[in-house]
Write a protein that holds these residues in place. Structure first.
Motif, PDB file in Angstrom:
ATOM      1  N   LEU A 105       0.829  -1.197   0.000  1.00 39.27           N
ATOM      2  CA  LEU A 105       0.000   0.000   0.000  1.00 39.27           C
ATOM      3  C   LEU A 105       0.874   1.261   0.000  1.00 39.27           C
ATOM      4  O   LEU A 105       0.572   2.232  -0.691  1.00 39.27           O
ATOM      5  N   VAL A 106       1.951   1.241   0.780  1.00 43.53           N
ATOM      6  CA  VAL A 106       2.869   2.383   0.811  1.00 43.53           C
ATOM      7  C   VAL A 106       3.448   2.631  -0.583  1.00 43.53           C
ATOM      8  O   VAL A 106       3.490   3.766  -1.068  1.00 43.53           O
ATOM      9  N   CYS A 111       3.491   5.958  -5.640  1.00 45.97           N
ATOM     10  CA  CYS A 111       3.514   6.016  -7.104  1.00 45.97           C
ATOM     11  C   CYS A 111       2.253   6.618  -7.722  1.00 45.97           C
ATOM     12  O   CYS A 111       2.302   7.107  -8.859  1.00 45.97           O
ATOM     13  N   THR A 112       1.133   6.571  -6.985  1.00 41.30           N
ATOM     14  CA  THR A 112      -0.127   6.944  -7.633  1.00 41.30           C
ATOM     15  C   THR A 112      -0.915   8.057  -6.951  1.00 41.30           C
ATOM     16  O   THR A 112      -1.784   8.660  -7.575  1.00 41.30           O
ATOM     17  N   ILE A 143      10.599   2.789  -0.706  1.00 41.91           N
ATOM     18  CA  ILE A 143      10.736   4.118  -1.306  1.00 41.91           C
ATOM     19  C   ILE A 143      11.723   4.081  -2.471  1.00 41.91           C
ATOM     20  O   ILE A 143      11.465   4.655  -3.542  1.00 41.91           O
ATOM     21  N   GLU A 144      12.857   3.398  -2.281  1.00 46.66           N
ATOM     22  CA  GLU A 144      13.842   3.306  -3.346  1.00 46.66           C
ATOM     23  C   GLU A 144      13.254   2.612  -4.575  1.00 46.66           C
ATOM     24  O   GLU A 144      13.457   3.051  -5.718  1.00 46.66           O
ATOM     25  N   GLU A 145      12.496   1.546  -4.349  1.00 47.48           N
ATOM     26  CA  GLU A 145      11.894   0.822  -5.464  1.00 47.48           C
ATOM     27  C   GLU A 145      10.834   1.670  -6.172  1.00 47.48           C
ATOM     28  O   GLU A 145      10.695   1.601  -7.402  1.00 47.48           O
ATOM     29  N   ALA A 146      10.100   2.470  -5.411  1.00 50.57           N
ATOM     30  CA  ALA A 146       9.099   3.344  -6.020  1.00 50.57           C
ATOM     31  C   ALA A 146       9.763   4.411  -6.894  1.00 50.57           C
ATOM     32  O   ALA A 146       9.309   4.706  -8.004  1.00 50.57           O
ATOM     33  N   LEU A 147      10.850   4.973  -6.402  1.00 51.93           N
ATOM     34  CA  LEU A 147      11.597   5.962  -7.186  1.00 51.93           C
ATOM     35  C   LEU A 147      12.144   5.337  -8.471  1.00 51.93           C
ATOM     36  O   LEU A 147      12.070   5.936  -9.553  1.00 51.93           O
TER      37      LEU A 147
END
Length: 297
Positions: A105-106, A111-112, A143-147
């Motif tokens: 969910l985070v 991302c959205t 966070i790193e993966e989302a970036l």
């Protein structure tokens, strides 16, 4: 055979069974824990308290609950011993990526969620009751993966707070046994850890430097320096507190979110709490809230 009379006495003491804790003694310990940490210890957890105290008392050769109470309540070494005891009573076994639904969910939020959280000047996350650090390091991974997924290079930082000084020391060391990584897939293990021995893994430096740790008692959140947080993650902490104090803690946390920020809690930890700053995210698998962008929403 013991090497000295003192060692022989200590060995005999370690084999002695402790007396049962009577109701009066239990209430005294209840009151001390409530006053200093806010922790609610119902009578159903009397055996847990008695066992935890007993183990520590055997270690140091303390003969009675009264004597140990005096040791942690007053005297020159009281706070040192109190720190050890709080660590025993509050630190729970945890793992990386423990609640997959909550962490997903985070990532989805980052991302959205409009306005695009990843495009903000910085992303600040807070792990409340971080124990030995698995949760804040997992947040850093997310966070790193989302970036990376959005092909962005934004700044981010994660703060982990806890009341236990020994737990925070382990978190800062960032070295974990293999069992703590069982919930991670092989790709994450390879990406975020260096294997030190057959059973020990260290968080890679680039991730470790994004995470800092600080001792914070949740009874003193009004004095905590965390403000304008993008994400606040607070799981498996509220269960230790009475209902009215849970609400008090959550209201403090809501104030620390940036408008549009995300608050993630543990399922079932609070059922009758509402805050005008927040709106609950519809979900069957997670308990999370978004802070309104405007006060009048």
């Amino acid at each position: 055979m013991a090497n000295s009379d003192g060692q022989q006495t200590e060995g005999l003491w370690s084999l002695k069974s402790l007396p049962q804790m009577d109701d009066k003694e239990f209430i005294r310990w209840q009151d001390l824990l409530e006053k200093r940490t806010g922790m609610n210890l119902p009578v159903e957890r009397k055996v847990f308290l008695q066992t935890s105290l007993g183990i520590r008392m055997r270690e140091i050769g303390c003969p009675s609950y009264q004597a140990y109470f005096d040791m942690v309540a007053k005297g020159a070494k009281a706070m040192v011993e109190w720190t050890v005891l709080v660590d025993r009573l509050t630190v729970q076994e945890t793992r990386f990526y423990r609640d997959e639904d909550a962490f997903n969910l985070v990532k989805d939020y980052l991302c959205t969620r409009p306005p695009h959280a990843l495009t903000q000047k910085s992303i600040e996350a807070w792990s409340v009751g971080c124990s030995t650090g698995e949760e804040p390091y997992t947040l850093a991974m997310i966070i790193e993966e989302a970036l990376e997924a959005e092909k962005l290079k934004g700044y981010y930082g994660v703060t982990g707070t806890d009341i236990s000084i020994p737990a925070l020391a382990k978190a800062r060391a960032a070295v974990y046994p293999a069992r703590k990584l069982v919930t991670l897939n092989q790709e994450r293990k390879d990406k975020y850890f260096n294997q030190l021995t057959g059973n020990e893994f260290a968080v890679v430096p680039r991730l470790k430097e994004r995470v800092c740790f600080s001792r914070v008692n949740v009874l003193e959140l009004k004095d905590a320096p965390m403000h304008g947080m993008t994400v606040i993650f607070c799981q498996n902490l509220l269960i230790y507190f009475k209902r009215w104090r849970r609400k008090e803690i959550l209201n403090r946390l809501a104030e620390r979110l940036v408008p549009g920020g995300l608050l993630v809690l543990g399922q079932g930890e609070i059922v009758d709490w509402h805050n005008p700053l927040l709106e609950r995210i519809p979900s069957d698998n997670t308990l999370a809230f978004i802070r309104h962008n405007e006060r009048d929403n």
